[in-house]
Write an enzyme that holds these catalytic residues in place. Structure first.
Site, PDB file in Angstrom:
ATOM      1  N   GLU A  80     -42.338  43.544  -6.995  1.00  0.00           N
ATOM      2  CA  GLU A  80     -42.869  43.176  -8.298  1.00  0.00           C
ATOM      3  C   GLU A  80     -43.617  41.857  -8.093  1.00  0.00           C
ATOM      4  O   GLU A  80     -43.071  40.940  -7.475  1.00  0.00           O
ATOM      5  CB  GLU A  80     -41.741  42.956  -9.321  1.00  0.00           C
ATOM      6  CG  GLU A  80     -42.305  42.633 -10.689  1.00  0.00           C
ATOM      7  CD  GLU A  80     -41.263  42.193 -11.718  1.00  0.00           C
ATOM      8  OE1 GLU A  80     -40.139  41.855 -11.327  1.00  0.00           O
ATOM      9  OE2 GLU A  80     -41.595  42.182 -12.920  1.00  0.00           O
ATOM     10  N   ARG A 112     -29.198  44.040   1.689  1.00  0.00           N
ATOM     11  CA  ARG A 112     -30.231  43.009   1.699  1.00  0.00           C
ATOM     12  C   ARG A 112     -29.840  41.897   2.651  1.00  0.00           C
ATOM     13  O   ARG A 112     -28.677  41.742   3.031  1.00  0.00           O
ATOM     14  CB  ARG A 112     -30.444  42.466   0.286  1.00  0.00           C
ATOM     15  CG  ARG A 112     -29.268  41.621  -0.197  1.00  0.00           C
ATOM     16  CD  ARG A 112     -29.474  41.095  -1.616  1.00  0.00           C
ATOM     17  NE  ARG A 112     -30.878  40.848  -1.918  1.00  0.00           N
ATOM     18  CZ  ARG A 112     -31.461  41.170  -3.071  1.00  0.00           C
ATOM     19  NH1 ARG A 112     -30.756  41.760  -4.006  1.00  0.00           N
ATOM     20  NH2 ARG A 112     -32.707  40.886  -3.296  1.00  0.00           N
ATOM     21  N   LYS A 137     -35.321  35.043  -6.206  1.00  0.00           N
ATOM     22  CA  LYS A 137     -36.624  34.582  -6.670  1.00  0.00           C
ATOM     23  C   LYS A 137     -36.464  33.626  -7.840  1.00  0.00           C
ATOM     24  O   LYS A 137     -37.230  32.689  -7.988  1.00  0.00           O
ATOM     25  CB  LYS A 137     -37.468  35.781  -7.120  1.00  0.00           C
ATOM     26  CG  LYS A 137     -38.238  36.446  -6.013  1.00  0.00           C
ATOM     27  CD  LYS A 137     -39.277  37.379  -6.631  1.00  0.00           C
ATOM     28  CE  LYS A 137     -39.579  38.555  -5.723  1.00  0.00           C
ATOM     29  NZ  LYS A 137     -40.382  39.586  -6.396  1.00  0.00           N
TER      30      LYS A 137
END
Length: 570
Positions: A42, A275, A285
RNA sequence: UGUCCCAUGGUGUAAUUGGCAACACGUCUGAUUUUGGUUCAGAAGAGUCCAGGUUCGAGCCCUGGUGGGACAACCA
């Protein structure tokens, strides 16, 4: 386009469970033997080392199986997204050395199709418009251990739903007034199956579609269909999406329902992996954005940031990051990687590439009392012992040189084989010198000058003297030295550091000494450098020319320190 | 008082269709070296969360525990 991907990467890619899954699919002749992956960020922030792992994984799968990998911007939420991020992401992926299949894709390119599919679900009685507030819907959702309750709007007629959804699209309603929900099962043990939202109203211009839309699809109603539209065979994502997989498949079932043409196409399959977590590092983020917005770092590309752009500015190479991603491996269990592994990867790469250079980071003057005043001679120094094609250079040697302050001790311990009173060391590339005396500031205790004599017979390269000299020091001629600003980076977070600390503020762990700026004396050959040039400062560490560096003001970022077994012993 | 996922040296990953647990980082020795770097040689360090079961044989299969993680955003 993907043919040249990964050409410099280690050829022996370890097999992991994803390879095994793909092998299985191939053995069953699924998807006609095609493998197409995708990297779907994104555009709401810069890429970080965790994304790099995902990028390397997706592109290396494509390359291993002779397929491709798409780059797709998952831009379904205009309030968080920006073209700045779109641009930086493309730059970073390219820099890492990967070429995506065709042009970059955008979820927003599929909004029309997604809308049509939403209508199909409504017509099939699988979706409805809900007039309730976010709070009401959340309250009805239940909890993981208790079933939810059905919305009073759940059984609207198809006609009414169609009309309402059309009017949502037309902009008749304010944000939050209505949403489109899938009609699944409010009692499902999987919270994501309790009538998840498909569309919400957002009256905000989108960075690509402008004001065309005021309803935007939610991730769950978008992602699987995006994969399907692109013909993605294996949709690799991180573990937290695992609970979304049933929904991913449910939506695909709905859009394929009764449509033989669609059913004949490749059906994507979601596979999750763990992850990347790095100790002393935050990867969220949201937190990285906070560091930027609060000015704790200079920007997304601050060399202390774990972003791809930060690492690049810090002096990391694409090869080192790819190698790191490979060494980290892929699994379904959460773990925390030691940053020492990342550091070893960049040392390994830079050791073969970076030319050696003399730079004194904490200078103290050494005066060679028996060396003629005013005399300057050029000495030849090898640029890189790991790579003789890098040749050698000439360095001016004179009566006064700077050496590293920590290379002299008044009372050296037995294992210290650098300089001390009466001791002999070699000035690398120059002569052997013996310390005869030193000047100390009695009030501060600081060594101000060191006096030595040199032995003219010991000039570097001269074969006449076969004396064993253990201590070899780097140095810079005082007269010829150039000043440079050196930015020494340490961990952004202190030892107790963050990633696992959910209940504490990561800002509590900020290391106030993560950036130290000093002025160093460097050899004159370094006057002409370009941003991102990398060097090994002899016996100190790897350094990279900063982007703000000019010919008037040299600025270096320390990429990583050299291993130093002496300081460890202390 | 739910569903799903996971569990191998300090860390991360391996282990062909079950066959005496391997590699990398880290650590520690020693050798070479005009970088206490690099390189080279070597060492220590797990018997695979626990308990049962299947089997000639289990890290791999089964059952039950324990521990950890994910899931209740009109985020992705």
């Amino acid at each position: 386009m993907s043919k040249d991907n990964h050409e410099n990467a280690p050829e022996a890619v370890k097999t992991n469970f994803i390879h095994q899954e793909i092998d299985k699919d191939l053995a069953e002749n699924k998807n006609g033997g095609v493998v197409l992956t995708r990297f779907p960020p994104e555009p709401n922030g810069y890429l970080h080392i965790g994304h790099a792992k995902s990028i390397c994984l997706n592109f290396s799968l494509a390359q291993k199986y002779g397929g491709g990998c798409n780059l797709r911007f998952d831009d379904t939420n205009p309030v968080k997204e920006d073209v700045e991020y779109v641009d930086s992401i493309q730059e970073d992926v390219k820099w890492l050395g990967f070429n995506w299949e065709g042009e970059a894709r955008y979820a927003s390119d599929y909004f029309d199709q997604l809308y049509l599919w939403a209508v199909k679900l409504i017509k099939n009685g699988k979706a409805y418009v809900d007039d309730q507030s976010a709070e009401q819907i959340a309250a009805q959702k239940g909890t993981p251990t208790e079933p939810g309750t059905e919305s009073p709007f759940r059984n609207r007629t198809v006609e009414e739903n169609l009309d309402l959804f059309e009017r949502m699209k037309a902009g008749e309603f304010a944000a939050g007034e209505k949403v489109l929900r899938a009609k699944i099962d409010m009692a499902s043990s999987n919270m994501h199956m309790r009538d998840p939202l498909m569309y919400r109203i957002i009256h905000k211009d989108h960075h690509r579609t402008g004001d065309k839309w005021c309803i935007y699809p939610m991730y769950d109603f978008a992602h699987g269909q995006e994969d399907f539209i692109e013909g993605v065979t294996h949709s690799i994502c991180t573990l937290e999406f695992e609970v979304h997989r049933p929904l991913y498949n449910w939506f695909l079932d709905q859009i394929l329902d009764g449509d033989e043409e669609l059913q004949s196409k490749v059906r994507p399959r979601q596979i999750e992996f763990a992850r990347l977590n790095l100790n002393y590092t935050v990867m969220s983020k949201r937190k990285l954005l906070e560091l930027v917005q609060k000015g704790i770092v200079a920007g997304w590309d601050d060399p202390r940031m774990p972003t791809v752009s930060g690492l690049r500015r810090r002096g990391y190479t694409p090869e080192s990051i790819r190698n790191f991603a490979d060494k980290v491996g892929v699994a379904r269990r959460d773990g925390v990687i030691d940053v020492a592994l990342l550091e070893s990867c960049i040392r390994e790469d830079l050791n073969k590439k970076a030319p050696r250079v003399n730079a004194v980071v904490d200078p103290v003057k050494l005066i060679i009392t028996n060396y003629p005043e005013g005399k300057v001679e050029m000495v030849d120094v090898i640029n890189n012992p790991e790579d003789e094609t890098q040749g050698s250079r000439q360095l001016p040697f004179s009566r006064e040189v700077y050496i590293e302050r920590e290379d002299f001790m008044e009372e050296p311990p037995k294992k210290f084989f650098r300089l001390g009173p009466g001791r002999e060391v070699r000035l690398k590339g120059g002569y052997a010198v013996t310390c005869t005396d030193y000047k100390k500031n009695e009030s501060t205790g600081e060594i101000e000058e060191i006096y030595c004599t040199y032995d003219p017979e010991t000039k570097s390269g001269a074969t006449t003297v076969d004396r064993k000299i253990k201590g070899i020091l780097h140095w810079v001629s005082v007269e010829h030295a150039v000043d440079a600003e050196i930015r020494m980076y340490d961990r952004l977070y202190n030892h107790e550091a963050p990633s696992s600390q959910k209940d504490t503020d990561h800002l509590d762990f900020i290391n106030p000494e993560s950036l130290k700026i000093i002025t160093a004396k460097i050899e004159p050959s370094l006057k002409e450098v370009k941003p991102l040039d990398k060097f090994q400062f002899q016996r100190v560490g790897y350094f990279c020319v900063d982007k703000d560096s000019t010919s008037d003001k040299l600025i270096f970022n320390r990429t990583v320190a050299l291993k130093d077994s002496w300081s460890k012993k202390k």
